[in-house]
Design a protein around this motif. Sequence first.
Motif, short mmCIF file in Angstrom:
data_model
loop_
_atom_site.label_atom_id
_atom_site.label_comp_id
_atom_site.label_asym_id
_atom_site.label_seq_id
_atom_site.Cartn_x
_atom_site.Cartn_y
_atom_site.Cartn_z
N ARG A 100 -4.01 -8.40 -8.01
CA ARG A 100 -4.12 -8.10 -9.62
C ARG A 100 -4.14 -6.51 -9.86
NH1 ARG A 100 -9.01 -12.16 -11.23
NH2 ARG A 100 -8.83 -11.21 -13.38
N THR A 101 -4.43 -5.91 -8.93
CA THR A 101 -4.25 -4.15 -9.11
C THR A 101 -2.74 -3.77 -8.89
OG1 THR A 101 -4.90 -4.14 -6.59
CG2 THR A 101 -6.50 -3.76 -8.19
N SER A 102 -1.68 -4.59 -8.74
CA SER A 102 -0.37 -4.19 -8.69
C SER A 102 0.17 -3.13 -9.63
CB SER A 102 0.48 -5.38 -8.29
OG SER A 102 1.78 -4.95 -8.41
N ALA A 103 0.54 -2.09 -9.53
CA ALA A 103 1.19 -1.29 -10.63
C ALA A 103 2.55 -1.91 -10.83
CB ALA A 103 1.33 0.29 -10.20
N THR A 104 3.35 -2.64 -10.23
CA THR A 104 4.45 -3.26 -10.52
C THR A 104 4.51 -4.48 -11.09
OG1 THR A 104 5.48 -2.15 -8.49
CG2 THR A 104 6.83 -4.07 -9.41
N GLY A 172 -8.54 -15.22 -7.31
CA GLY A 172 -9.47 -14.49 -6.77
C GLY A 172 -8.91 -13.03 -7.11
N ASP A 173 -8.46 -12.12 -6.27
CA ASP A 173 -7.99 -10.79 -6.52
C ASP A 173 -6.54 -10.83 -6.73
OD1 ASP A 173 -7.32 -11.15 -3.75
OD2 ASP A 173 -8.74 -9.64 -2.87
N HIS A 174 -5.91 -11.96 -6.57
CA HIS A 174 -4.40 -12.12 -6.97
C HIS A 174 -4.00 -12.88 -7.84
CE1 HIS A 174 -3.88 -10.06 -3.09
NE2 HIS A 174 -2.56 -10.27 -2.95
N LEU A 175 -2.83 -12.79 -8.55
CA LEU A 175 -2.48 -13.71 -9.50
C LEU A 175 -1.18 -14.58 -8.85
CD1 LEU A 175 -1.53 -11.05 -12.41
CD2 LEU A 175 -3.58 -12.83 -12.10
N ILE A 176 -1.27 -15.91 -9.10
CA ILE A 176 -0.15 -16.60 -8.78
C ILE A 176 0.71 -16.89 -9.91
CG2 ILE A 176 0.12 -19.10 -7.95
CD1 ILE A 176 -3.06 -19.14 -7.50
#
Length: 205
Positions: A100-104, A172-176
Amino acid sequence: MAATVVRYLRSAGSPTSAAREPDSAHVDALPRPDLRAVGEDERAPVGPAEFRAVLGNFASGVTVITAPAADGEEGPAGFACQSFASLSLDPPLVTFMVARTSATWPRIARAGVFCVNILGAEQGDLCRAFAVSGADKFAGVSHRPAPATGSPQLDAVPAWIDCRIHAVHTGGDHLIVVGRVEAMGAEGEGDPLLFHKGRFGRLAD
């Protein structure tokens, strides 16, 4: 090397491409949240170091997820991703996970489309180039527009999957991210690039 075999995945009675194309407003990047999912008064059942060490025993393939430049952006977007999998045959869906913090990710979300480039055993350097943050990841990398979405299809990859964003879920701390497959192809034969315990590897005879 055999010619690329492209299969456009259309089924009778399926929605039109215009009906299925997502409104970019619905896939814009989420605000960067407080990623702590365990309360301050709780002890996480598994520590991050142990989690990584145990999950590192699972060997995965390696991909590069790419997307064309959205309106107002100068160039395409892309990142190295090992958390990719097929999801559904009917309709044809695939999925990948992104922090979720990815800049891309916000750039891919604004584009609304993406191409999964599956890497071969000799393409570790290509993976490393797309794993670097803040650099021009496409410098010196040959690519062409994928046929359905125009996302960058990297040259010399063993296989590629051209998709439109179908759904995005939090995990959680990711997106699916779920993509609906619009076109795909494979070039000849070859071993995949594998990732295991923090290192690249390949299939052994």
